[in-house]
Design a protein around this motif. Structure first.
Motif, PDB file in Angstrom:
ATOM      1  N   SER A   1      -2.126   1.840   6.993  1.00 52.97           N
ATOM      2  CA  SER A   1      -3.223   1.562   7.687  1.00 52.97           C
ATOM      3  C   SER A   1      -3.086   2.011   9.282  1.00 52.97           C
ATOM      4  O   SER A   1      -3.986   2.434   9.980  1.00 52.97           O
ATOM      5  CB  SER A   1      -3.318  -0.111   7.496  1.00 52.97           C
ATOM      6  OG  SER A   1      -3.697  -0.246   6.204  1.00 52.97           O
TER       7      SER A   1
ATOM      8  N   ASN B   1      -4.479  -1.232  -3.778  1.00 52.40           N
ATOM      9  CA  ASN B   1      -3.994  -0.853  -2.588  1.00 52.40           C
ATOM     10  C   ASN B   1      -3.200   0.353  -2.493  1.00 52.40           C
ATOM     11  O   ASN B   1      -2.639   0.855  -1.583  1.00 52.40           O
ATOM     12  CB  ASN B   1      -3.199  -2.007  -1.988  1.00 52.40           C
ATOM     13  CG  ASN B   1      -2.199  -2.621  -3.125  1.00 52.40           C
ATOM     14  OD1 ASN B   1      -1.701  -1.919  -3.997  1.00 52.40           O
ATOM     15  ND2 ASN B   1      -1.362  -3.786  -2.563  1.00 52.40           N
TER      16      ASN B   1
ATOM     17  N   GLY C   1      -7.413  -7.372  -6.828  1.00 49.47           N
ATOM     18  CA  GLY C   1      -6.536  -6.390  -6.486  1.00 49.47           C
ATOM     19  C   GLY C   1      -6.222  -5.264  -7.417  1.00 49.47           C
ATOM     20  O   GLY C   1      -5.250  -4.319  -7.093  1.00 49.47           O
TER      21      GLY C   1
ATOM     22  N   THR D   1       1.834  -0.647   2.831  1.00 49.90           N
ATOM     23  CA  THR D   1       0.465  -0.864   3.068  1.00 49.90           C
ATOM     24  C   THR D   1       0.166  -0.844   4.514  1.00 49.90           C
ATOM     25  O   THR D   1      -1.034  -0.064   4.940  1.00 49.90           O
ATOM     26  CB  THR D   1      -0.531  -1.702   2.262  1.00 49.90           C
ATOM     27  OG1 THR D   1       0.236  -1.515   0.875  1.00 49.90           O
ATOM     28  CG2 THR D   1      -1.778  -1.600   2.492  1.00 49.90           C
TER      29      THR D   1
ATOM     30  N   THR E   1       3.486  -4.801   0.972  1.00 52.77           N
ATOM     31  CA  THR E   1       2.624  -5.189   1.879  1.00 52.77           C
ATOM     32  C   THR E   1       3.025  -4.440   3.232  1.00 52.77           C
ATOM     33  O   THR E   1       1.942  -3.994   4.015  1.00 52.77           O
ATOM     34  CB  THR E   1       2.707  -6.475   2.335  1.00 52.77           C
ATOM     35  OG1 THR E   1       2.376  -7.421   1.058  1.00 52.77           O
ATOM     36  CG2 THR E   1       1.503  -7.019   3.143  1.00 52.77           C
TER      37      THR E   1
END
Length: 428
Positions: A268, A423, A398, A264, A261
């Motif tokens: 971003s 992702n 996901g 990712t 997480t």
């Protein structure tokens, strides 16, 4: 002179001192070979196992506490690192709240891991080791009582041997006694000597019986407990290491999700900062040919070299509806036309390619190693053609189903399809 402590009288103190002296004398006689020693080979083997078990348990207990201290240190270091990140992360950056929540979740994982290690491994190990001091003290007490038993046994045997000698002396009184004492007094003296000998013999016999009883009680209890304690070590070792391994596996799995997480989130942040506008690719159908400046043919009339040939026509800009860009032409050379091809040309499976749930193909941003037979290995930069699931209920949140574009173009076979995390990819 030091005052005797409360509850301890002089008689008790003298008795303890006398016992120690008697034990020391008995051990010395046994070492010199002048007195036999009671041996129990089976019990001595159990004591050897007990000492080995206690050393192994002490080492495991020490290493578990060292491991627990290391986990606590790692927790503190992780928390300081997260605090440092929170201080550097500016409030107007993209995903500030998500990063703060991620730091809190990471701290909870470390705390939960540490507490469960204490509950399932350290406490059980402490309870297991708590029984060893008491048993060790009772083994030492048994050794002392065994020495007392041997001493009482030898004392009783010596009295038994000296009894015959005393009877011989009583049968033949000394000449001095015969001359000094009258006839009636000699009978009294003989009776007193016999009574004294019997009293000493009875006292020694009582001491032997009492010492034997105390020793046998302690010895019986230890012979019951030591084998059971020796066998219990296997269950404890299995339970302890299984607990630690299970907790580690769960902790690292959850921490891996947190790390994914965070990774990712960083991607971003890098691709879409808070003050930047999201780039949108222009649509050639909407823009037409306005992005290309039309070519203007040169004026031959103004050229000193002469007029233009009659066959030369002015250049006209190509229309995007009629012509395909070079990059698109290269792609179409190796990829079938999904709009014009019939299902029979590629089969039922081929008709599914490019018609996935997203309606778009994706590009892998990160490497992904498949952990199951139905998953797809990805390398950064791979193009994946998304496919629809045969049963929509089988699709997990996901996750997407697809086949690598390179594999499809080469083999035209969907047997290499597999699921992959969405992702890890970016839509094209």
């Amino acid at each position: 002179m030091a005052e005797i402590g409360k509850g301890v009288n002089a008689g008790k103190l003298a008795s303890n001192v006398q016992k120690r002296i008697t034990r020391a004398q008995e051990k010395m006689m046994q070492k010199l070979g002048k007195a036999d020693e009671t041996k129990d080979t089976a019990f001595e083997e159990e004591v050897t196992n007990f000492n080995k078990q206690m050393l192994e348990g002490t080492k495991l207990q020490r290493d578990l506490k060292t491991y627990l201290a290391a986990v606590k240190t790692m927790h503190e270091c992780s928390k300081r690192l997260q605090d440092c990140l929170a201080d550097m992360y500016e409030p107007d950056w993209f995903g500030k709240e998500e990063m703060d929540a991620l730091a809190e979740d990471t701290d909870v994982l470390w705390t939960d891991f540490h507490q469960k290690l204490v509950d399932s491994a350290v406490i059980n190990m402490d309870n297991y080791m708590a029984q060893f001091p008491d048993i060790k003290a009772r083994i030492a007490k048994r050794e002392r009582k065994l020495v007392d038993f041997d001493s009482a046994r030898h004392h009783f045997a010596s009295i038994q041997k000296s009894k015959k000698k005393d009877e011989a002396k009583i049968a033949k009184p000394l000449a001095l006694m015969e001359k000094a004492a009258p006839g009636w007094a000699q009978g009294i003296i003989t009776a007193h000597q016999i009574a004294q000998t019997n009293l000493t013999r009875n006292q020694a016999e009582e001491d032997l019986g009492r010492a034997q009883k105390v020793f046998e009680e302690i010895n019986y209890d230890l012979q019951e407990e030591l084998p059971a304690l020796w066998n219990s070590r296997i269950g404890l070792y299995v339970t302890t290491f299984q607990s630690v391994a299970g907790l580690e596996e769960k902790f690292h799995r959850d921490m891996g999700k947190q790390t994914l997480t965070a990774d990712t989130q960083w991607d971003s942040d890098e691709e879409a900062p808070a003050d930047a506008q999201t780039y949108e690719q222009p649509s050639w159908e909407d823009q037409g040919s306005s992005y290309v400046k039309p070519y203007e043919a040169p004026s031959w009339d103004d050229d000193d070299g002469g007029g233009a040939p009659a066959a030369v026509q002015p250049y006209e800009a190509p229309g995007w509806e009629d012509h395909t860009p070079a990059a698109q032409a290269e792609t179409e050379a190796g990829q079938p036309d999904w709009d014009n091809e019939e299902e029979g040309d590629w089969g039922e499976e081929g008709a599914q390619v490019g018609q996935g749930s997203s309606g778009l193909d994706v590009k892998a941003l990160h490497d992904y190693a498949a952990t199951d037979s139905d998953e797809l290995d990805l390398k950064s930069g791979d193009i994946v053609l998304v496919l629809p699931f045969d049963n929509p209920d089988e699709q997990d949140d996901g996750w997407l189903l697809g086949v690598k574009e390179s594999n499809w173009l080469q083999n035209k076979d969907l047997t290499a399809k597999g699921v992959f995390p969405e992702n890890f990819t970016q839509r094209l």
